[in-house]
Design a protein around this motif. Sequence first.
Motif, PDB file in Angstrom:
ATOM      1  N   ALA A 103      -5.311   4.956  -8.231  1.00 13.09           N
ATOM      2  CA  ALA A 103      -4.169   4.907  -9.151  1.00 13.09           C
ATOM      3  C   ALA A 103      -2.952   5.608  -8.548  1.00 13.09           C
ATOM      4  O   ALA A 103      -1.821   5.116  -8.650  1.00 13.09           O
ATOM      5  CB  ALA A 103      -4.553   5.554 -10.482  1.00 13.09           C
ATOM      6  N   THR A 104      -3.191   6.751  -7.908  1.00 16.37           N
ATOM      7  CA  THR A 104      -2.094   7.497  -7.287  1.00 16.37           C
ATOM      8  C   THR A 104      -1.453   6.682  -6.174  1.00 16.37           C
ATOM      9  O   THR A 104      -0.227   6.607  -6.060  1.00 16.37           O
ATOM     10  CB  THR A 104      -2.626   8.827  -6.690  1.00 16.37           C
ATOM     11  N   THR A 105      -2.319   6.038  -5.377  1.00 13.97           N
ATOM     12  CA  THR A 105      -1.817   5.201  -4.288  1.00 13.97           C
ATOM     13  C   THR A 105      -1.033   4.021  -4.839  1.00 13.97           C
ATOM     14  O   THR A 105       0.044   3.686  -4.342  1.00 13.97           O
ATOM     15  CB  THR A 105      -2.994   4.698  -3.413  1.00 13.97           C
ATOM     16  N   ALA A 106      -1.560   3.421  -5.919  1.00  9.69           N
ATOM     17  CA  ALA A 106      -0.887   2.269  -6.522  1.00  9.69           C
ATOM     18  C   ALA A 106       0.489   2.663  -7.031  1.00  9.69           C
ATOM     19  O   ALA A 106       1.451   1.917  -6.859  1.00  9.69           O
ATOM     20  CB  ALA A 106      -1.742   1.704  -7.655  1.00  9.69           C
ATOM     21  N   SER A 107       0.626   3.846  -7.630  1.00 10.30           N
ATOM     22  CA  SER A 107       1.938   4.217  -8.148  1.00 10.30           C
ATOM     23  C   SER A 107       2.924   4.509  -7.014  1.00 10.30           C
ATOM     24  O   SER A 107       4.116   4.259  -7.161  1.00 10.30           O
ATOM     25  CB  SER A 107       1.852   5.371  -9.148  1.00 10.30           C
ATOM     26  N   SER A 108       2.411   4.994  -5.883  1.00 13.47           N
ATOM     27  CA  SER A 108       3.288   5.177  -4.715  1.00 13.47           C
ATOM     28  C   SER A 108       3.812   3.833  -4.232  1.00 13.47           C
ATOM     29  O   SER A 108       4.993   3.697  -3.908  1.00 13.47           O
ATOM     30  CB  SER A 108       2.525   5.838  -3.562  1.00 13.47           C
ATOM     31  N   GLU A 113       7.273   3.600  -2.070  1.00 10.64           N
ATOM     32  CA  GLU A 113       7.039   4.569  -0.994  1.00 10.64           C
ATOM     33  C   GLU A 113       6.069   3.966   0.023  1.00 10.64           C
ATOM     34  O   GLU A 113       5.031   3.441  -0.368  1.00 10.64           O
ATOM     35  CB  GLU A 113       6.422   5.852  -1.569  1.00 10.64           C
ATOM     36  N   PRO A 114       6.418   4.054   1.294  1.00 11.02           N
ATOM     37  CA  PRO A 114       5.500   3.489   2.300  1.00 11.02           C
ATOM     38  C   PRO A 114       4.229   4.337   2.419  1.00 11.02           C
ATOM     39  O   PRO A 114       4.293   5.563   2.297  1.00 11.02           O
ATOM     40  CB  PRO A 114       6.316   3.540   3.594  1.00 11.02           C
ATOM     41  N   ASP A 119      -2.822   7.942   4.042  1.00  8.28           N
ATOM     42  CA  ASP A 119      -2.933   7.333   2.710  1.00  8.28           C
ATOM     43  C   ASP A 119      -3.828   6.096   2.760  1.00  8.28           C
ATOM     44  O   ASP A 119      -4.683   5.898   1.899  1.00  8.28           O
ATOM     45  CB  ASP A 119      -1.548   6.887   2.199  1.00  8.28           C
ATOM     46  N   ARG A 120      -3.591   5.273   3.784  1.00  9.24           N
ATOM     47  CA  ARG A 120      -4.380   4.040   3.907  1.00  9.24           C
ATOM     48  C   ARG A 120      -5.852   4.365   4.150  1.00  9.24           C
ATOM     49  O   ARG A 120      -6.736   3.727   3.585  1.00  9.24           O
ATOM     50  CB  ARG A 120      -3.839   3.172   5.051  1.00  9.24           C
TER      51      ARG A 120
END
Length: 142
Positions: A103-108, A113-114, A119-120
Amino acid sequence: MSAAKLLSRLEKVRPTRPGNWVACCPAHDDRNPSLAICEKQDGRLLIRCFAGCEAPSILSAVGMEFQDLFPPRGLGHHVKRERYPFPAADILYAIGFEALIVATTASSILAGEPLNAADRERLALAVCRIHAALDAGGLNHE
Ligand SMILES: [Zn+2]
């Protein structure tokens, strides 16, 4: 008593219900407990890392051997193996935490935000962990 021996060598040990604990896995860089430990009635210990570490590497990281998971005198010899011994709560806990990462990654991504390499990598790890958790619950029918 074998549970006490193992638990004393782990970090962030937290009981989840009688005979069950979660702790940081000693076999990988684990900041949020992803190792589930279960002590069966017959004295056997079951361990499962939701990040996918194998039991031998977990045990060697704390200086223990596979035999340490079994009660002395081989009491567990004729006990039927249980397929899904981990409590649903532990599995949901692991999935819930990884869902938070997703979810955090999705909101970034939505905020434009790249994603950097870390992150990946963390996102891929979350997917692996969710699959491992489903597998522990016997739900991973691909
Ligand atoms: Zn691990």
